[in-house]
Design an enzyme around this catalytic site. Structure first.
Site, mmCIF file in Angstrom:
data_model
loop_
_atom_site.group_PDB
_atom_site.id
_atom_site.type_symbol
_atom_site.label_atom_id
_atom_site.label_comp_id
_atom_site.label_asym_id
_atom_site.label_seq_id
_atom_site.Cartn_x
_atom_site.Cartn_y
_atom_site.Cartn_z
ATOM 1 N N HIS A 35 44.463 24.394 17.899
ATOM 2 C CA HIS A 35 44.576 24.839 16.505
ATOM 3 C C HIS A 35 45.330 26.166 16.413
ATOM 4 O O HIS A 35 45.063 26.979 15.530
ATOM 5 C CB HIS A 35 43.194 24.919 15.831
ATOM 6 C CG HIS A 35 42.594 23.558 15.601
ATOM 7 N ND1 HIS A 35 42.910 22.787 14.510
ATOM 8 C CD2 HIS A 35 41.751 22.816 16.349
ATOM 9 C CE1 HIS A 35 42.266 21.632 14.577
ATOM 10 N NE2 HIS A 35 41.553 21.619 15.691
ATOM 11 N N GLY A 124 42.322 11.261 20.289
ATOM 12 C CA GLY A 124 42.797 12.643 20.376
ATOM 13 C C GLY A 124 43.870 12.808 21.439
ATOM 14 O O GLY A 124 44.071 13.897 21.954
ATOM 15 N N SER A 126 47.115 11.799 20.965
ATOM 16 C CA SER A 126 48.434 11.815 20.334
ATOM 17 C C SER A 126 49.153 10.486 20.312
ATOM 18 O O SER A 126 50.358 10.420 20.542
ATOM 19 C CB SER A 126 49.334 12.812 21.054
ATOM 20 O OG SER A 126 49.379 13.971 20.350
ATOM 21 N N SER A 127 48.394 9.438 20.020
ATOM 22 C CA SER A 127 49.071 8.142 19.913
ATOM 23 C C SER A 127 50.054 8.155 18.740
ATOM 24 O O SER A 127 51.088 7.487 18.794
ATOM 25 C CB SER A 127 48.057 7.014 19.782
ATOM 26 O OG SER A 127 47.217 7.254 18.677
ATOM 27 N N ASP A 174 52.192 18.181 19.402
ATOM 28 C CA ASP A 174 52.147 16.841 19.995
ATOM 29 C C ASP A 174 53.540 16.255 20.175
ATOM 30 O O ASP A 174 53.872 15.685 21.215
ATOM 31 C CB ASP A 174 51.293 15.913 19.122
ATOM 32 C CG ASP A 174 49.881 16.452 18.911
ATOM 33 O OD1 ASP A 174 49.493 17.383 19.644
ATOM 34 O OD2 ASP A 174 49.170 15.941 18.026
ATOM 35 N N TYR A 224 40.882 18.676 9.184
ATOM 36 C CA TYR A 224 42.024 19.370 9.791
ATOM 37 C C TYR A 224 42.747 20.203 8.732
ATOM 38 O O TYR A 224 43.019 21.385 8.927
ATOM 39 C CB TYR A 224 42.954 18.324 10.405
ATOM 40 C CG TYR A 224 44.144 18.891 11.147
ATOM 41 C CD1 TYR A 224 44.072 19.149 12.509
ATOM 42 C CD2 TYR A 224 45.336 19.163 10.484
ATOM 43 C CE1 TYR A 224 45.163 19.665 13.200
ATOM 44 C CE2 TYR A 224 46.430 19.677 11.164
ATOM 45 C CZ TYR A 224 46.341 19.917 12.521
ATOM 46 O OH TYR A 224 47.425 20.430 13.193
HETATM 47 C C1 GLA Z 1 46.265 17.775 16.422
HETATM 48 C C2 GLA Z 1 47.602 18.151 15.775
HETATM 49 C C3 GLA Z 1 48.286 19.278 16.557
HETATM 50 C C4 GLA Z 1 47.347 20.441 16.816
HETATM 51 C C5 GLA Z 1 46.003 19.951 17.352
HETATM 52 C C6 GLA Z 1 44.995 21.049 17.467
HETATM 53 O O1 GLA Z 1 46.491 17.192 17.657
HETATM 54 O O2 GLA Z 1 48.461 17.039 15.745
HETATM 55 O O3 GLA Z 1 49.444 19.697 15.875
HETATM 56 O O4 GLA Z 1 47.176 21.203 15.655
HETATM 57 O O5 GLA Z 1 45.450 18.925 16.542
HETATM 58 O O6 GLA Z 1 45.392 21.960 18.423
#
Ligand code: GLA
Length: 394
Positions: A35, A124, A126-127, A174, A224
């Site tokens: 974050h 979590g 990043s798919s 990501d 988020y």
């Molecule tokens: C998700 C978002 C990223 C980042 C993370 C937290 O993966 O896609 O851009 O903000 O949360 O670090």
């Protein structure tokens, strides 16, 4: 799906003809720096071995047809239509990317694309970024323009696709690691300047475990976005452009901050410093220091940023009770998803078994655990490449 099977599936779906090209886009875990990206801070992710493979063949019209081995309904659109969000929902990431490439004036041709993913969705990992990048590279491969958009700009284009077409106000981490990752390295990314440093992460004495709690969340469900706006409002109250420029002293002096905003600032300011320290520790091979920073990051995400959950905390606690563990923390946006554990190679099997047993005893469902090395970023898969799922002569 195995490579030969995937090629057969491509031909069943789109017919025989010229052999397809193949591109790949990996998932990611973030080692530390959570974050912080949308606060102009630093992140330290790696690309993982789980990935999306896309087979692609150009068409001689302007139609784009995308099938996925995991989805019933294909995505179809014409490059000549005005692209807007539409069903199926997963296709919005693809439409958004096509719209972004069009808007830049990139050369595009119709394409038939088959996607196959080994990245679990909602974990979590990043798919979504991998889907965006795989689509971008597939469209570029079809048009013969691979590599022409600079990496940082392609990452931003994919990020915008997610903002506009999927309603998720994500940061730049990501998409950046997916595109810029290097095998055997973590990526220290300065999200303000876009500067990158590849930090070696390939010590054979260490294993990185990824533990999927199977608690699923959607990044566009509000949690988020609210964190992001709390950070922005705190920065505005302190009179700085972003929390990158903030300090704890500034926060202490600023009477207008709410308690929640104070907590968010404490996390972000601390996490940016931890990320730089962690990168230095990694560079020096000081895994004890690195591990402590991972744990401090987890506690801060749990106590000040409020994005952890019982399942993630349990994985971290059971990992830290085991011999050979340097550090553990949640990774990614949080509210579920995965935790990572850095462990000595000779203890990895025992630690995996202990975390899995503790977890299923406590929650009654399994926590799948896999290990990963730092994989290469997205790119063309050449016939004969080792380490991917396609046969050498596809
Ligand atoms: C998700 C978002 C990223 C980042 C993370 C937290 O993966 O896609 O851009 O903000 O949360 O670090």
């Amino acid at each position: 799906m195995a490579g030969k099977e995937l090629i057969d599936r491509f031909q069943e779906t789109f017919g025989r003809g010229a052999g397809p090209l193949a591109v790949r886009a990996p998932g990611r875990v973030n080692l530390i720096g959570e974050h912080t990206d949308y606060n102009d801070g630093f992140v330290l992710p790696i690309a993982i071995e789980k990935e999306i493979l896309a087979l692609v063949r150009p068409r001689d019209d302007r139609q784009v047809i995308i099938h996925s081995t995991a989805q019933d309904r294909p995505v179809r659109f014409s490059l000549d239509e005005i692209l807007a969000p539409a069903g199926p929902a997963w296709g919005n990431y693809c439409r958004g990317v096509a719209a972004g490439l069009k808007e830049r004036g990139e050369k595009l041709v119709g394409a038939e694309i088959l996607l196959d993913s080994t990245i679990p969705g909602g974990a979590g990992l990043s798919s979504s970024a991998a889907l965006e990048v795989a689509t971008a590279l597939a469209l570029q491969a079809a048009a013969g323009t691979l590599g022409l958009v600079p990496a940082g700009e392609l990452a931003r284009l994919c990020q915008m696709a997610e903002h506009v077409f999927a309603g998720a106000p994500v940061g730049i981490m990501d998409q950046s690691i997916c595109i810029m990752g290097q095998a055997g390295h973590a990526l220290l990314l300065d999200c303000r300047s876009g500067q990158v440093r590849h930090v070696p992460f390939n010590d054979p004495h260490l294993v990185l475990l990824v533990c999927d709690t199977q608690v699923r969340h959607a990044i566009n469900d509000g949690g988020y976005a609210s964190r992001r706006s709390q950070c922005e409002s705190a920065a505005a109250k302190m009179g700085v452009p972003s929390l990158r420029e903030a300090t704890l002293e500034m926060a202490a002096r600023c009477t207008g901050l709410t308690t929640t905003e104070r907590q968010r600032v404490r996390h972000v300011v601390g996490e940016i410093a931890r990320t730089l320290d962690a990168s230095a520790a990694l560079q020096a091979g000081d895994y004890a220091a690195f591990g402590h920073l991972m744990v401090a990051s987890h506690h801060s995400l749990r106590d000040d940023y409020h994005v952890s959950c019982e399942e993630l905390d349990t994985v971290v606690e059971s990992a830290l009770a085991q011999k050979g563990v340097y550090g553990a923390r949640m990774t990614g946006g949080g509210f579920g998803g995965s935790a990572i554990v850095l462990v000595a190679v000779d203890q990895a099997a025992a630690v995996t078994a202990a975390i899995a047993a503790d977890f299923s005893r406590r929650f009654g469902w399994p926590c799948p655990i896999f290990s990963t090395t730092a994989a290469a970023g997205a790119g063309l898969v050449e016939a004969g490449d080792s380490g991917h799922r396609l046969p050498s002569s596809f």
